[in-house]
Design a protein around this motif. Structure first.
Motif, mmCIF file in Angstrom:
data_model
loop_
_atom_site.group_PDB
_atom_site.id
_atom_site.type_symbol
_atom_site.label_atom_id
_atom_site.label_comp_id
_atom_site.label_asym_id
_atom_site.label_seq_id
_atom_site.Cartn_x
_atom_site.Cartn_y
_atom_site.Cartn_z
ATOM 1 N N CYS A 89 70.194 38.793 82.955
ATOM 2 C CA CYS A 89 71.581 39.210 83.183
ATOM 3 C C CYS A 89 71.788 40.700 82.921
ATOM 4 O O CYS A 89 72.924 41.176 82.900
ATOM 5 C CB CYS A 89 72.519 38.401 82.295
ATOM 6 S SG CYS A 89 72.746 36.700 82.842
ATOM 7 N N GLY A 90 70.705 41.432 82.706
ATOM 8 C CA GLY A 90 70.804 42.878 82.570
ATOM 9 C C GLY A 90 70.942 43.389 81.150
ATOM 10 O O GLY A 90 71.168 44.583 80.938
ATOM 11 N N PHE A 91 70.797 42.552 80.151
ATOM 12 C CA PHE A 91 70.864 43.005 78.771
ATOM 13 C C PHE A 91 69.633 43.834 78.427
ATOM 14 O O PHE A 91 68.559 43.652 78.996
ATOM 15 C CB PHE A 91 70.931 41.811 77.817
ATOM 16 C CG PHE A 91 72.276 41.140 77.750
ATOM 17 C CD1 PHE A 91 73.195 41.496 76.780
ATOM 18 C CD2 PHE A 91 72.617 40.166 78.665
ATOM 19 C CE1 PHE A 91 74.427 40.880 76.715
ATOM 20 C CE2 PHE A 91 73.849 39.544 78.618
ATOM 21 C CZ PHE A 91 74.769 39.905 77.627
ATOM 22 N N SER A 92 69.786 44.732 77.459
ATOM 23 C CA SER A 92 68.636 45.466 76.940
ATOM 24 C C SER A 92 67.775 44.511 76.123
ATOM 25 O O SER A 92 68.212 43.422 75.729
ATOM 26 C CB SER A 92 69.112 46.618 76.050
ATOM 27 O OG SER A 92 69.690 46.114 74.848
ATOM 28 N N GLY A 93 66.547 44.944 75.832
ATOM 29 C CA GLY A 93 65.673 44.113 75.033
ATOM 30 C C GLY A 93 66.249 43.848 73.653
ATOM 31 O O GLY A 93 66.140 42.734 73.126
ATOM 32 N N TYR A 94 66.867 44.859 73.065
ATOM 33 C CA TYR A 94 67.463 44.710 71.733
ATOM 34 C C TYR A 94 68.610 43.702 71.762
ATOM 35 O O TYR A 94 68.702 42.818 70.902
ATOM 36 C CB TYR A 94 67.952 46.075 71.247
ATOM 37 C CG TYR A 94 68.818 46.004 70.019
ATOM 38 C CD1 TYR A 94 68.337 45.447 68.837
ATOM 39 C CD2 TYR A 94 70.108 46.521 70.032
ATOM 40 C CE1 TYR A 94 69.132 45.390 67.702
ATOM 41 C CE2 TYR A 94 70.908 46.466 68.906
ATOM 42 C CZ TYR A 94 70.411 45.903 67.740
ATOM 43 O OH TYR A 94 71.208 45.841 66.628
ATOM 44 N N GLU A 95 69.497 43.803 72.753
ATOM 45 C CA GLU A 95 70.609 42.847 72.864
ATOM 46 C C GLU A 95 70.091 41.435 73.094
ATOM 47 O O GLU A 95 70.577 40.472 72.499
ATOM 48 C CB GLU A 95 71.534 43.272 74.019
ATOM 49 C CG GLU A 95 72.286 44.554 73.778
ATOM 50 C CD GLU A 95 72.965 45.080 75.042
ATOM 51 O OE1 GLU A 95 74.012 45.727 74.920
ATOM 52 O OE2 GLU A 95 72.439 44.842 76.146
ATOM 53 N N ALA A 96 69.089 41.319 73.961
ATOM 54 C CA ALA A 96 68.513 39.995 74.247
ATOM 55 C C ALA A 96 67.887 39.401 72.998
ATOM 56 O O ALA A 96 67.999 38.192 72.732
ATOM 57 C CB ALA A 96 67.471 40.112 75.366
ATOM 58 N N ALA A 97 67.228 40.250 72.199
ATOM 59 C CA ALA A 97 66.599 39.770 70.974
ATOM 60 C C ALA A 97 67.639 39.307 69.957
ATOM 61 O O ALA A 97 67.428 38.318 69.246
ATOM 62 C CB ALA A 97 65.717 40.861 70.370
ATOM 63 N N LEU A 98 68.752 40.014 69.871
ATOM 64 C CA LEU A 98 69.823 39.592 68.964
ATOM 65 C C LEU A 98 70.329 38.195 69.340
ATOM 66 O O LEU A 98 70.514 37.331 68.483
ATOM 67 C CB LEU A 98 70.989 40.584 69.000
ATOM 68 C CG LEU A 98 70.804 41.912 68.273
ATOM 69 C CD1 LEU A 98 72.058 42.768 68.434
ATOM 70 C CD2 LEU A 98 70.501 41.706 66.804
ATOM 71 N N ILE A 99 70.553 37.994 70.631
ATOM 72 C CA ILE A 99 71.042 36.691 71.106
ATOM 73 C C ILE A 99 70.008 35.609 70.820
ATOM 74 O O ILE A 99 70.330 34.526 70.313
ATOM 75 C CB ILE A 99 71.357 36.767 72.611
ATOM 76 C CG1 ILE A 99 72.552 37.705 72.850
ATOM 77 C CG2 ILE A 99 71.646 35.378 73.188
ATOM 78 C CD1 ILE A 99 72.785 38.056 74.310
ATOM 79 N N ALA A 100 68.741 35.896 71.127
ATOM 80 C CA ALA A 100 67.673 34.923 70.896
ATOM 81 C C ALA A 100 67.524 34.611 69.414
ATOM 82 O O ALA A 100 67.271 33.460 69.025
ATOM 83 C CB ALA A 100 66.355 35.459 71.458
ATOM 84 N N ASN A 101 67.679 35.617 68.577
ATOM 85 C CA ASN A 101 67.539 35.436 67.140
ATOM 86 C C ASN A 101 68.605 34.484 66.583
ATOM 87 O O ASN A 101 68.327 33.647 65.721
ATOM 88 C CB ASN A 101 67.640 36.792 66.442
ATOM 89 C CG ASN A 101 67.333 36.715 64.962
ATOM 90 O OD1 ASN A 101 66.325 36.163 64.551
ATOM 91 N ND2 ASN A 101 68.215 37.278 64.150
#
Length: 335
Positions: free
Chosen positions: A290-302
């Motif tokens: 969906c276009g999130f940065s790796g850091y944003e995606a990692a926060l969500i996954a975490n």
């Protein structure tokens, strides 16, 4: 990054429209729950009087189950045996709404089944029934035929390797050639040394990262060594992201440009870390798509993984649970 209620609703809505293909080793997870009141007279082991049982998708099938919490267009490719475990796994996946047309039945091959026996809320033993033999050539041709038809229509490809005989280098090369321009995420296995060069994301746990980098296993608890191992893998495979799951300790994110972030766990209590990696790769991959940065995606996954480790058994995270968790921790929680 701070997630507002409106922003969370927005990306959860975007998740719903993604079309995902999961490729990998399928398993059936069986849980037997009982009480323990005595030791066996035959050996110094507890006698578990089974009171209830449950079945869940395992392996790559658990990734599909996690994805189906957030998007309903999930297809899965793998093999099962012509047995009761395979029939049950197929039935459960279809009940969840998964497209199972890519699940192929292999005669005279057992469906991988893991039975966990619990007494007094503690796991007593796990029994595995499986084979690690490569799949027959005829089935390989069916796998390639299915992929040729399906890959082009997908937004995201997730490959789950449990070293049970489905994945080899020829199949990986076939997938990557046809998935160019798409996000391809991989959960590797240290017993199946494949070349993942060209994928977007590789998500090992810390034990797998150490092993795949060729480091001694004595370094598994050393975060600095885990970080060094992740750097070796990132350079070896030239992937955009390496995401190392650290169990109850959180995650470690490495990006191609050299940035490294340790993301602390948000779990309040740890009951069972099994399955958390499946949640992590599912949410990280959806967010990237969906276009999130790796850091944003990692926060969500975490946050998703933090929810799952607080549950017993092969569990998933719901959109509502994810939203509540993100709103409960307004700080980025990284170091």
């Amino acid at each position: 990054m701070i997630f507002s209620s409106e922003y969370i609703d927005h990306f959860l809505e975007r998740f719903k429209n993604l079309k995902v293909l999961v490729i990998g080793d399928l398993m059936l997870d069986e849980f037997l729950w009982g009480k323990v009141t005595r030791l066996s007279p035959e050996a110094p082991v507890p006698v578990v009087e089974v009171q209830k049982y449950s079945y869940f998708p395992g392996g790559a099938a658990n990734v599909a189950r996690n994805l189906l919490e957030f998007t309903k267009e999930v297809s899965i490719l793998g093999v099962i045996g012509k047995d009761e475990a395979g029939r049950k796994l197929l039935e459960i996946l279809e009940k969840f709404g998964c497209n199972t047309q890519g699940i192929l039945t292999v005669p005279n091959r057992p469906t991988t089944q893991k039975t966990r026996i619990f007494g007094r809320q503690q796991q007593v033993v796990r029994v595995d029934r499986e084979t690690k033999e490569p799949i027959p050539e005829g089935i390989k041709k069916e796998v390639l035929f299915y992929l040729e038809k399906e890959i082009a229509s997908k937004d995201l490809i997730i490959i789950e390797d449990y070293a049970k005989g489905l994945l080899d280098q020829a199949l990986i090369d076939f997938i990557l050639k046809r998935a160019q321009g798409k996000i391809v995420a991989v959960d590797p296995h240290s017993n199946n040394r494949l070349d993942w060069k060209g994928v977007t994301l590789v998500k090992p746990n810390k034990k797998e990262a150490i092993a795949l980098a060729g480091f001694p296993d004595i370094h598994e608890e050393d975060l600095q060594k885990v970080t060094e191992a992740a750097m070796v893998l990132r350079d070896k495979w030239d992937c955009t992201y390496i995401l190392v799951t650290l169990g109850e300790e959180g995650m470690l994110l490495l990006e191609r440009d050299g940035k490294t972030k340790k993301i602390s766990s948000v779990c309040r209590e740890v009951f069972d870390v099994s399955g958390a990696g499946d949640t992590a790769i599912s949410l990280f991959s959806l967010a990237l798509s969906c276009g999130f940065s790796g850091y944003e995606a990692a926060l969500i996954a975490n946050h998703g993984a933090g929810i799952v480790v607080g549950k017993l058994g092969t569990a998933t995270c719901s959109p509502l649970e994810l939203k509540r968790s993100l709103l409960s921790y307004p700080d980025p929680w990284f170091s």
